[in-house]
Motif scaffolding. Structure first.
Motif, PDB file in Angstrom:
ATOM      1  N   GLY A 254      13.942 -10.034 -23.997  1.00 40.99           N
ATOM      2  CA  GLY A 254      13.262  -9.249 -22.983  1.00 40.99           C
ATOM      3  C   GLY A 254      13.584  -9.747 -21.591  1.00 40.99           C
ATOM      4  O   GLY A 254      13.620  -8.986 -20.626  1.00 40.99           O
ATOM      5  N   GLU A 255      13.814 -11.061 -21.463  1.00 44.82           N
ATOM      6  CA  GLU A 255      14.243 -11.668 -20.209  1.00 44.82           C
ATOM      7  C   GLU A 255      15.184 -12.819 -20.547  1.00 44.82           C
ATOM      8  O   GLU A 255      15.159 -13.353 -21.658  1.00 44.82           O
ATOM      9  N   ARG A 256      16.027 -13.212 -19.615  1.00 48.03           N
ATOM     10  CA  ARG A 256      17.030 -14.234 -19.890  1.00 48.03           C
ATOM     11  C   ARG A 256      16.373 -15.564 -20.276  1.00 48.03           C
ATOM     12  O   ARG A 256      15.310 -15.930 -19.766  1.00 48.03           O
ATOM     13  N   VAL A 257      17.034 -16.280 -21.175  1.00 46.57           N
ATOM     14  CA  VAL A 257      16.535 -17.564 -21.670  1.00 46.57           C
ATOM     15  C   VAL A 257      17.471 -18.666 -21.209  1.00 46.57           C
ATOM     16  O   VAL A 257      18.697 -18.556 -21.346  1.00 46.57           O
ATOM     17  N   SER A 258      16.909 -19.739 -20.669  1.00 48.56           N
ATOM     18  CA  SER A 258      17.760 -20.821 -20.156  1.00 48.56           C
ATOM     19  C   SER A 258      17.308 -22.209 -20.581  1.00 48.56           C
ATOM     20  O   SER A 258      17.860 -23.198 -20.112  1.00 48.56           O
ATOM     21  N   ASP A 259      16.303 -22.320 -21.465  1.00 46.10           N
ATOM     22  CA  ASP A 259      15.914 -23.654 -21.938  1.00 46.10           C
ATOM     23  C   ASP A 259      16.025 -23.707 -23.458  1.00 46.10           C
ATOM     24  O   ASP A 259      15.893 -22.692 -24.155  1.00 46.10           O
ATOM     25  N   ILE A 260      16.244 -24.886 -23.968  1.00 43.80           N
ATOM     26  CA  ILE A 260      16.569 -25.078 -25.378  1.00 43.80           C
ATOM     27  C   ILE A 260      15.410 -24.751 -26.309  1.00 43.80           C
ATOM     28  O   ILE A 260      15.598 -24.216 -27.405  1.00 43.80           O
ATOM     29  N   ASN A 261      14.176 -25.042 -25.895  1.00 40.34           N
ATOM     30  CA  ASN A 261      13.031 -24.784 -26.762  1.00 40.34           C
ATOM     31  C   ASN A 261      12.808 -23.292 -26.977  1.00 40.34           C
ATOM     32  O   ASN A 261      12.474 -22.847 -28.081  1.00 40.34           O
ATOM     33  N   THR A 262      12.992 -22.523 -25.929  1.00 42.01           N
ATOM     34  CA  THR A 262      12.829 -21.070 -26.052  1.00 42.01           C
ATOM     35  C   THR A 262      13.899 -20.486 -26.950  1.00 42.01           C
ATOM     36  O   THR A 262      13.619 -19.627 -27.792  1.00 42.01           O
ATOM     37  N   LEU A 263      15.141 -20.947 -26.792  1.00 41.98           N
ATOM     38  CA  LEU A 263      16.227 -20.460 -27.639  1.00 41.98           C
ATOM     39  C   LEU A 263      15.972 -20.835 -29.092  1.00 41.98           C
ATOM     40  O   LEU A 263      16.171 -20.026 -30.000  1.00 41.98           O
ATOM     41  N   LYS A 264      15.490 -22.050 -29.316  1.00 43.58           N
ATOM     42  CA  LYS A 264      15.197 -22.479 -30.685  1.00 43.58           C
ATOM     43  C   LYS A 264      14.099 -21.631 -31.299  1.00 43.58           C
ATOM     44  O   LYS A 264      14.170 -21.229 -32.469  1.00 43.58           O
ATOM     45  N   SER A 265      13.067 -21.352 -30.528  1.00 48.12           N
ATOM     46  CA  SER A 265      11.969 -20.519 -31.014  1.00 48.12           C
ATOM     47  C   SER A 265      12.469 -19.148 -31.452  1.00 48.12           C
ATOM     48  O   SER A 265      12.077 -18.632 -32.502  1.00 48.12           O
ATOM     49  N   ALA A 266      13.350 -18.561 -30.649  1.00 49.39           N
ATOM     50  CA  ALA A 266      13.902 -17.248 -30.986  1.00 49.39           C
ATOM     51  C   ALA A 266      14.734 -17.309 -32.264  1.00 49.39           C
ATOM     52  O   ALA A 266      14.616 -16.450 -33.139  1.00 49.39           O
ATOM     53  N   LEU A 267      15.564 -18.332 -32.397  1.00 50.10           N
ATOM     54  CA  LEU A 267      16.419 -18.460 -33.578  1.00 50.10           C
ATOM     55  C   LEU A 267      15.603 -18.714 -34.837  1.00 50.10           C
ATOM     56  O   LEU A 267      15.919 -18.195 -35.912  1.00 50.10           O
ATOM     57  N   VAL A 268      14.537 -19.494 -34.720  1.00 51.69           N
ATOM     58  CA  VAL A 268      13.673 -19.746 -35.884  1.00 51.69           C
ATOM     59  C   VAL A 268      12.990 -18.450 -36.314  1.00 51.69           C
ATOM     60  O   VAL A 268      12.825 -18.181 -37.507  1.00 51.69           O
ATOM     61  N   THR A 269      12.593 -17.637 -35.353  1.00 54.97           N
ATOM     62  CA  THR A 269      11.995 -16.345 -35.684  1.00 54.97           C
ATOM     63  C   THR A 269      12.991 -15.461 -36.422  1.00 54.97           C
ATOM     64  O   THR A 269      12.638 -14.792 -37.404  1.00 54.97           O
TER      65      THR A 269
END
Length: 419
Positions: A254-269
């Motif tokens: 929905g909006e750009r991601v630039s930190d590792i925790n947010t990217l990890k959360s998305a990938l785990v989902t």
């Protein structure tokens, strides 16, 4: 006899089921991240609103004409689809769900029972409307392709009121003559251009072609389509749907991601979604691909994908999530605005025929996964999830016009007040 039953502008119609205030208003539904228009209700069609038009381009036009805009509510659509298919299933002895809003019906031995197919179609429509609130079109024909053509006539040709039957040569020619060749099931726009260049402009023109010639010029699919248009049944569906050979979950942010925790959360989902799909079709995966990328329209485009092999094939969400943790540092890149990510299970095997490993112990916990799936099925997807899925939700798909989850979330159940 075959029939095709499908909902009229399904997504838009589904939005009206639990919201009487918009029932007689023009409604459009947007795609992921509120990008384009993907569904237009019959009332909105009168405004000549084109499908797949970017929302931002006609935002002012929609506002000017008081068009109701909704984000895609997939949870609601899936639930209403299941209800609709359950109703339709009662009216035949062989039912094949073709898509979320379409299903084929095959009637074996019904000719001696049903004298009036139009009346039977009306019964189906009334039952679906009464029990789900969804308007549907019903088309009958001696082959699946003719049933599809009749369904097209039922919804889009004048002289039909949601029901059409191709039962003899006169009705067949009448409907096919009024259909563009690209309206035929299996004839896309590119193939349609080639056919029109040859002078084949209508469905009836196509039906008059020599099947063998069409096979030589195009493919066996076109040959079968021509035969089907002439009442010769060539297409069939499996009694049991074949399992998917690959399972993917991927989506833009929905909006750009630039930190590792947010990217990890998305990938785990995405890992959880893949695991759920695998368990649903009783499959296991031996290998997955994990990927993330920035937007190709921005400078310094970055894309990274990694293959991850499991010693023992799995469908356990926690095992898939651990794979994400193992590779996240390799995928993430500092100062990168990630636009999209996903996971794909690309080497599948059946859980019923799994080859065990003498030297490795499976980390799967099937009882736990069954418990999670049962709870989520009852209370809605996401009711129970891994903690790492909830690290942050800023990456979620943008759905600014999302309607309530009327049937899958307790807080959104409609309230009826009786005075």
């Amino acid at each position: 006899m075959y029939a095709l039953v499908d909902a009229v502008a399904f997504y838009a119609s589904a939005e009206k089921v639990f919201d009487p205030s918009i029932r007689f208003k023009p409604v459009v539904v947007l795609t992921n991240n509120d990008g384009c228009i993907c569904a237009v209700c019959p009332i909105a069609r009168k405004l000549n609103i084109p499908k797949f038009q970017p929302y931002f381009k006609i935002k002012h036009f929609l506002t000017q004409h008081n068009v109701v805009v909704r984000s895609s509510n997939y949870e609601l659509y899936a639930d209403l689809s299941e209800r609709m298919m359950t109703v339709i299933n009662r009216f035949c002895d062989n039912h094949y769900v073709y898509s979320i809003d379409e299903s084929f019906l095959r009637f074996t031995g019904f000719s001696n029972i049903i004298d009036d197919w139009s009346a039977y179609g009306s019964t189906i429509r009334q039952a679906v409307w009464r029990e789900t609130g969804l308007p549907v079109g019903v088309g009958f024909g001696p082959t699946p392709t003719l049933a599809k053509a009749a369904n097209h006539a039922a919804k889009k040709l004048s002289g039909f009121n949601g029901i059409a039957v191709i039962y003899d040569e006169t009705s067949r020619q009448n409907i096919l003559a009024r259909m563009d060749v690209t309206d035929v099931w299996g004839i896309g726009s590119r193939l349609g251009k080639q056919l029109k260049f040859m002078g084949i402009k209508s469905a009836l023109d196509l039906a008059k072609q020599n099947p063998k010639k069409m096979r030589r010029m195009f493919s066996v699919v076109v040959e079968r389509t021509v035969s089907e248009l002439n009442g010769i049944s060539c297409l069939s569906w499996d009694e049991v749907k074949q399992n998917k050979k690959e399972v993917f979950s991927t989506r833009s942010f929905g909006e750009r991601v630039s930190d590792i925790n947010t990217l990890k959360s998305a990938l785990v989902t995405h890992a959880a979604i893949v695991g759920r799909k695998l368990r649903k079709q009783h499959s296991l995966t031996k290998r997955i691909v994990i990927f993330a990328s920035s937007s190709p329209h921005e400078g310094s485009y970055y894309k990274k994908s990694l293959l991850y092999d499991f010693p023992i094939a799995t469908s356990d969400t926690s095992v898939l999530a651990k794979a994400v943790s193992d590779v996240i540092n390799e995928i993430f890149k500092v100062n990168t605005r990630f636009y999209r990510c996903g996971i794909g299970a690309i080497e599948l095997e059946s859980e019923h025929f799994q080859q065990s490993d003498m030297f490795s112990v499976s980390a799967d916990k099937p009882q736990v996964m069954q418990c999670i799936d049962t709870i989520n099925k009852r209370y809605g997807v996401g009711a129970l999830s891994l903690a790492s899925e909830k690290l942050t939700q800023t990456w979620n798909m943008k759905r600014a016009f999302l309607s309530p989850h009327y049937t899958t979330r307790w807080s959104d159940i409609p309230l009826i007040k009786c005075d």
